[in-house]
Design a protein around this motif. Structure first.
Motif, PDB file in Angstrom:
ATOM      1  N   HIS A  97      -7.884   5.091  -7.808  1.00  0.00           N
ATOM      2  CA  HIS A  97      -8.420   4.720  -9.122  1.00  0.00           C
ATOM      3  C   HIS A  97      -9.249   5.853  -9.725  1.00  0.00           C
ATOM      4  N   TRP A 117      -6.870   8.246 -11.259  1.00  0.00           N
ATOM      5  CA  TRP A 117      -6.348   7.650 -12.507  1.00  0.00           C
ATOM      6  C   TRP A 117      -7.336   7.904 -13.652  1.00  0.00           C
ATOM      7  N   THR A 158       4.039   0.287  -5.936  1.00  0.00           N
ATOM      8  CA  THR A 158       3.784  -0.272  -4.600  1.00  0.00           C
ATOM      9  C   THR A 158       3.830  -1.795  -4.594  1.00  0.00           C
ATOM     10  N   ASP A 207       2.067   8.863 -11.349  1.00  0.00           N
ATOM     11  CA  ASP A 207       1.265   8.360 -10.239  1.00  0.00           C
ATOM     12  C   ASP A 207       2.120   8.519  -8.982  1.00  0.00           C
ATOM     13  N   ILE A 212       0.839   8.107  -5.930  1.00  0.00           N
ATOM     14  CA  ILE A 212      -0.053   7.635  -4.854  1.00  0.00           C
ATOM     15  C   ILE A 212       0.729   7.104  -3.656  1.00  0.00           C
ATOM     16  N   GLN A 268      -4.716   8.362   1.293  1.00  0.00           N
ATOM     17  CA  GLN A 268      -4.528   7.334   2.320  1.00  0.00           C
ATOM     18  C   GLN A 268      -3.112   6.800   2.491  1.00  0.00           C
TER      19      GLN A 268
HETATM   20  N1  PLP Z   1      -1.289   3.466  -7.797  1.00  0.00           N
HETATM   21  C1  PLP Z   1      -0.491   3.047  -6.814  1.00  0.00           C
HETATM   22  C2  PLP Z   1       0.982   3.239  -6.961  1.00  0.00           C
HETATM   23  C3  PLP Z   1      -1.027   2.434  -5.687  1.00  0.00           C
HETATM   24  O1  PLP Z   1      -0.220   2.003  -4.696  1.00  0.00           O
HETATM   25  C4  PLP Z   1      -2.416   2.267  -5.582  1.00  0.00           C
HETATM   26  C5  PLP Z   1      -3.007   1.604  -4.410  1.00  0.00           C
HETATM   27  O2  PLP Z   1      -2.354   1.082  -3.550  1.00  0.00           O
HETATM   28  C6  PLP Z   1      -3.214   2.721  -6.631  1.00  0.00           C
HETATM   29  C7  PLP Z   1      -2.625   3.328  -7.708  1.00  0.00           C
HETATM   30  C8  PLP Z   1      -4.684   2.569  -6.594  1.00  0.00           C
HETATM   31  O3  PLP Z   1      -5.214   3.404  -5.621  1.00  0.00           O
HETATM   32  P1  PLP Z   1      -6.535   3.059  -4.820  1.00  0.00           P
HETATM   33  O4  PLP Z   1      -6.357   1.693  -4.248  1.00  0.00           O
HETATM   34  O5  PLP Z   1      -6.563   4.137  -3.778  1.00  0.00           O
HETATM   35  O6  PLP Z   1      -7.667   3.136  -5.764  1.00  0.00           O
END
Ligand code: PLP
Length: 391
Positions: free
Chosen positions: A66, A69, A144, A171, A173, A196
């Motif tokens: 986040h 983002w 996700t 994104d 992530i 993570q």
């Molecule tokens: N974007 C995606 C695709 C995610 O899977 C996640 C978390 O799982 C996030 C953003 C948000 O990240 P965070 O939970 O590390 O703040």
């Protein structure tokens, strides 16, 4: 009672941390401005850029995804700027609502969560925007929550074909280090990632890869920023992190980058694809008897890092998760509007065949004990596939 045996963590993030990374993190404190640490730090930045496949800029923050983002939005835009967010699921919605809270106009490109976006609708939206009011496209490479991916080169091609100057924000992530991602080759202007998931580290830092074009947009951006400010960061030796650097995580990152480069990105992607396909074979088998089924309906969009599984009507995914948790296996739950309707199996990061089979086996036991209809033998289907494709 403390459960015996190893915890099987099959949530799509955070993910399993290799023992050697855990050991590397257990490092005494050092001066983060000292020459020994700076050498490690610089090597980590270079390594992370190799994973992102970029030679451009990289800014890092102490905070989860986040934070990246928010940093990305605050650094690129000014109040009232418009961005177009491609709807993919819970995370595209959340990024969009964050942008709204920060004072941006957010145009959503709607999509069915099970089928994914119609790329023709993206081209039409770009063609409609003759005044180039859209400053950027926000694309969650791997959603996700639904277990479906976006085709970033296709989005780049749509922008190029329309001659549209919008930035492309991706994104990554839950894709980086598990699904092919190429920042520079694909013309991504801002690539958001976190520690993570594919990087196999604890939660703790996140980052944005930034193109030259995005740096030019940053120079004009007036949204308030300080802790996340890229210009402020550039004035520091570390060119990131306003404040104390998360030292221990860098010892971990050095080791995780070593593991990634030892295995090789191509091999890592192949491993993820094979393990993901084993999970899909199992779920397709379960679905035979009106059982749980793959949430995603477009086979070519299914994610190699997470599988979302839709429960049969009238059955609660949370009861199944609770049952499976009694065997010391953690499945992911449904997010947002998918709560209770889907469960998710994360298959990214530090993972091998027995870990996947153990998770699938415990889940199949759970299905039986919870009286959830399914065709028994899904794990056999996964095993057969893994045997056929053994490297
Ligand atoms: N974007 C995606 C695709 C995610 O899977 C996640 C978390 O799982 C996030 C953003 C948000 O990240 P965070 O939970 O590390 O703040």
């Amino acid at each position: 009672m403390t459960p015996r045996g190893r915890h099987f963590f099959a949530n799509p993030g955070p993910t399993n941390i290799p023992d050697s990374v855990l050991q590397a993190i257990a490092h005494h404190t050092v001066d983060f401005n000292g020459p020994d640490f700076l050498e490690i730090y610089d090597a980590c930045i270079a390594g992370l850029k190799r994973v992102l496949r970029t030679k451009q800029h990289l800014f890092m923050y102490t905070g989860s995804g986040h934070a990246a983002w928010e940093a990305t939005l605050a650094n690129l835009f000014s109040p009232g700027d418009r961005i177009l967010v491609i709807e993919t699921g819970h995370f595209s919605e959340s990024w969009g609502s964050m942008a709204r809270d920060l004072g941006l106009q957010v145009q959503s490109l709607p999509a069915d969560w099970r089928r994914g976006v119609d790329y023709g609708a993206l081209s039409a939206a770009l063609a409609d925007d003759r005044a180039h009011a859209i400053k950027a496209i926000g694309a969650v490479h791997n959603e996700t929550s639904t277990g479906m991916t976006l085709d970033l080169p296709r989005i780049r091609a749509a922008l190029d074909a329309a001659g549209h100057p919008a930035l492309l924000m991706a994104d990554t992530i839950s894709s980086l280090g598990s699904i092919d991602f190429r920042m520079d080759e694909w013309g991504v202007d801002a690539a958001v990632g976190g520690s993570q998931k594919g990087l196999m580290l604890p939660v703790g830092f996140s980052f944005t890869g930034v193109s030259e074009k995005a740096m030019a947009a940053h120079a004009k951006s007036t949204l308030p920023k300080h802790y996340f400010g890229w210009t402020q960061m550039l004035a520091r030796r570390h060119r990131s992190f306003i404040g104390t650097v998360p030292i221990a995580l860098f010892y971990g990152l050095r080791e995780s980058l070593r593991l990634i480069e030892e295995e090789g990105l191509e091999n890592i992607l192949a491993r993820h694809h094979r393990l993901a396909e084993a999970v899909r074979r199992c779920v397709r088998h379960w679905s035979g008897n009106n059982g749980p089924q793959l949430f995603g309906l477009a086979p070519e969009r299914l994610s190699d890092s997470v599988t979302s599984i839709l429960m049969p009507e009238g059955h609660d995914a949370e009861s199944l998760r609770r049952r499976v948790a009694t065997m010391n296996v953690a499945l992911g739950g449904g997010l947002g509007r998918l709560g209770g309707k889907v469960f998710r199996i994360g298959h990214l990061g530090d993972l091998n065949e027995p870990m996947v089979l153990g998770t699938l086996g415990a889940t199949e036991i759970g299905l039986k004990l919870e009286g959830i209809p399914h065709a028994a033998g899904g794990v056999d289907a996964a095993m057969a596939y893994l045997a056929e494709t053994a490297p």
